[in-house]
Design a protein around this motif. Structure first.
Motif, PDB file in Angstrom:
ATOM      1  N   GLU A  35       1.923  61.032  29.285  1.00 36.64           N
ATOM      2  CA  GLU A  35       1.921  61.093  30.752  1.00 36.64           C
ATOM      3  C   GLU A  35       0.734  60.322  31.333  1.00 36.64           C
ATOM      4  N   GLU A  36      -0.429  60.495  30.741  1.00 34.64           N
ATOM      5  CA  GLU A  36      -1.624  59.774  31.204  1.00 34.64           C
ATOM      6  C   GLU A  36      -1.448  58.266  31.031  1.00 34.64           C
ATOM      7  N   PHE A  37      -0.928  57.859  29.877  1.00 31.64           N
ATOM      8  CA  PHE A  37      -0.726  56.432  29.611  1.00 31.64           C
ATOM      9  C   PHE A  37       0.301  55.825  30.555  1.00 31.64           C
ATOM     10  N   GLN A  38       1.366  56.564  30.842  1.00 32.14           N
ATOM     11  CA  GLN A  38       2.379  56.054  31.769  1.00 32.14           C
ATOM     12  C   GLN A  38       1.750  55.751  33.119  1.00 32.14           C
ATOM     13  N   TRP A  39       0.910  56.641  33.592  1.00 33.58           N
ATOM     14  CA  TRP A  39       0.256  56.449  34.882  1.00 33.58           C
ATOM     15  C   TRP A  39      -0.698  55.247  34.814  1.00 33.58           C
ATOM     16  N   ASP A  40      -1.551  55.195  33.775  1.00 30.07           N
ATOM     17  CA  ASP A  40      -2.534  54.110  33.656  1.00 30.07           C
ATOM     18  C   ASP A  40      -1.866  52.738  33.529  1.00 30.07           C
ATOM     19  N   ILE A  41      -0.857  52.650  32.691  1.00 31.94           N
ATOM     20  CA  ILE A  41      -0.195  51.353  32.479  1.00 31.94           C
ATOM     21  C   ILE A  41       0.596  50.946  33.720  1.00 31.94           C
ATOM     22  N   ALA A  42       1.179  51.905  34.424  1.00 32.02           N
ATOM     23  CA  ALA A  42       1.873  51.584  35.677  1.00 32.02           C
ATOM     24  C   ALA A  42       0.888  50.973  36.673  1.00 32.02           C
ATOM     25  N   GLU A  43      -0.321  51.524  36.754  1.00 30.33           N
ATOM     26  CA  GLU A  43      -1.356  50.987  37.648  1.00 30.33           C
ATOM     27  C   GLU A  43      -1.732  49.563  37.247  1.00 30.33           C
ATOM     28  N   ILE A  44      -1.933  49.339  35.965  1.00 30.41           N
ATOM     29  CA  ILE A  44      -2.304  47.996  35.490  1.00 30.41           C
ATOM     30  C   ILE A  44      -1.175  47.010  35.769  1.00 30.41           C
ATOM     31  N   ARG A  45       0.062  47.435  35.524  1.00 31.94           N
ATOM     32  CA  ARG A  45       1.191  46.520  35.718  1.00 31.94           C
ATOM     33  C   ARG A  45       1.463  46.241  37.190  1.00 31.94           C
ATOM     34  N   GLN A  46       1.025  47.128  38.095  1.00 34.63           N
ATOM     35  CA  GLN A  46       1.132  46.807  39.520  1.00 34.63           C
ATOM     36  C   GLN A  46       0.189  45.662  39.862  1.00 34.63           C
ATOM     37  N   ALA A  47      -0.982  45.677  39.271  1.00 36.70           N
ATOM     38  CA  ALA A  47      -1.965  44.620  39.542  1.00 36.70           C
ATOM     39  C   ALA A  47      -1.658  43.350  38.756  1.00 36.70           C
ATOM     40  N   PHE A  48      -1.090  43.512  37.559  1.00 38.79           N
ATOM     41  CA  PHE A  48      -0.792  42.389  36.665  1.00 38.79           C
ATOM     42  C   PHE A  48       0.646  42.532  36.163  1.00 38.79           C
ATOM     43  N   PRO A  49       1.636  42.157  36.977  1.00 39.41           N
ATOM     44  CA  PRO A  49       3.037  42.406  36.616  1.00 39.41           C
ATOM     45  C   PRO A  49       3.492  41.711  35.332  1.00 39.41           C
ATOM     46  N   ASN A  67      -7.621  49.219  16.423  1.00 36.20           N
ATOM     47  CA  ASN A  67      -6.939  48.018  16.900  1.00 36.20           C
ATOM     48  C   ASN A  67      -7.881  47.195  17.764  1.00 36.20           C
ATOM     49  N   ARG A  68      -7.934  45.903  17.522  1.00 40.41           N
ATOM     50  CA  ARG A  68      -8.543  44.984  18.480  1.00 40.41           C
ATOM     51  C   ARG A  68      -7.369  44.336  19.190  1.00 40.41           C
ATOM     52  N   TYR A  69      -7.322  44.523  20.513  1.00 40.84           N
ATOM     53  CA  TYR A  69      -6.184  44.011  21.274  1.00 40.84           C
ATOM     54  C   TYR A  69      -6.632  42.897  22.209  1.00 40.84           C
ATOM     55  N   VAL A  70      -5.678  42.034  22.528  1.00 36.61           N
ATOM     56  CA  VAL A  70      -5.861  40.995  23.539  1.00 36.61           C
ATOM     57  C   VAL A  70      -4.596  40.989  24.390  1.00 36.61           C
ATOM     58  N   PHE A  71      -4.781  41.191  25.696  1.00 40.80           N
ATOM     59  CA  PHE A  71      -3.681  41.158  26.648  1.00 40.80           C
ATOM     60  C   PHE A  71      -4.018  40.149  27.738  1.00 40.80           C
ATOM     61  N   HIS A  72      -2.994  39.620  28.365  1.00 40.72           N
ATOM     62  CA  HIS A  72      -3.157  38.620  29.421  1.00 40.72           C
ATOM     63  C   HIS A  72      -2.330  39.057  30.632  1.00 40.72           C
ATOM     64  N   GLY A  73      -2.741  38.611  31.799  1.00 40.62           N
ATOM     65  CA  GLY A  73      -1.964  38.905  32.990  1.00 40.62           C
ATOM     66  C   GLY A  73      -2.478  38.117  34.177  1.00 40.62           C
ATOM     67  N   THR A  74      -1.631  37.995  35.185  1.00 44.72           N
ATOM     68  CA  THR A  74      -1.972  37.291  36.419  1.00 44.72           C
ATOM     69  C   THR A  74      -2.227  38.327  37.501  1.00 44.72           C
TER      70      THR A  74
END
Length: 135
Positions: A35-49, A67-74
């Protein structure tokens, strides 16, 4: 579960984040964490669709997966109080997932917000904390 199976769970979470498949967290995480992740990722994806990426390095031992992660977004929506800039960003960080019975039950998460703010061309100003009353 084997360390390889635990790594696969961590990778499925990263893939779900990249697809914006928030419902997948219900199958991959403990309920409160999902539930926490759904909320956090929804917020990030609003800013970086177009937010997407992957775990680039993984090390596993027992029930822990680092894990070392790398993500990209506009940057298309407000993020950290910063209006959309249209800039492309790279998010880098580390997670340590504890996997029990095929679900992530704990995540230790670290990222560099200063790097993100710098990529946005912004400066965040912290408000000074009120001094504690020492009596």
């Amino acid at each position: 579960m084997t360390t390889q199976e635990n790594k696969a769970v961590s990778n499925k979470v990263a893939e779900a984040i990249g697809r914006g498949d928030l419902d997948a967290f219900d199958d991959l995480m403990a309920p409160d964490l999902a539930e926490e992740f759904q909320w956090d990722i929804a917020e990030i994806r609003q800013a970086f669709p177009d937010y997407h990426g992957a775990n680039e390095i993984q090390i596993a031992e027992g029930d822990l997966v680092a894990n070392r992660y790398v993500f990209h977004g506009t940057h298309r929506g407000e993020f950290l109080g910063i209006a959309p800039t249209g800039r492309e960003l790279t998010f880098e960080g580390v997670t340590i997932d504890r996997v029990v019975d095929g679900k992530i039950v704990e995540i230790y998460f670290g990222w560099d917000p200063d790097s993100v703010v710098e990529q946005l061309g912004a400066v965040l100003h912290a408000e000074p904390a009120e001094e504690a009353n020492h009596t």
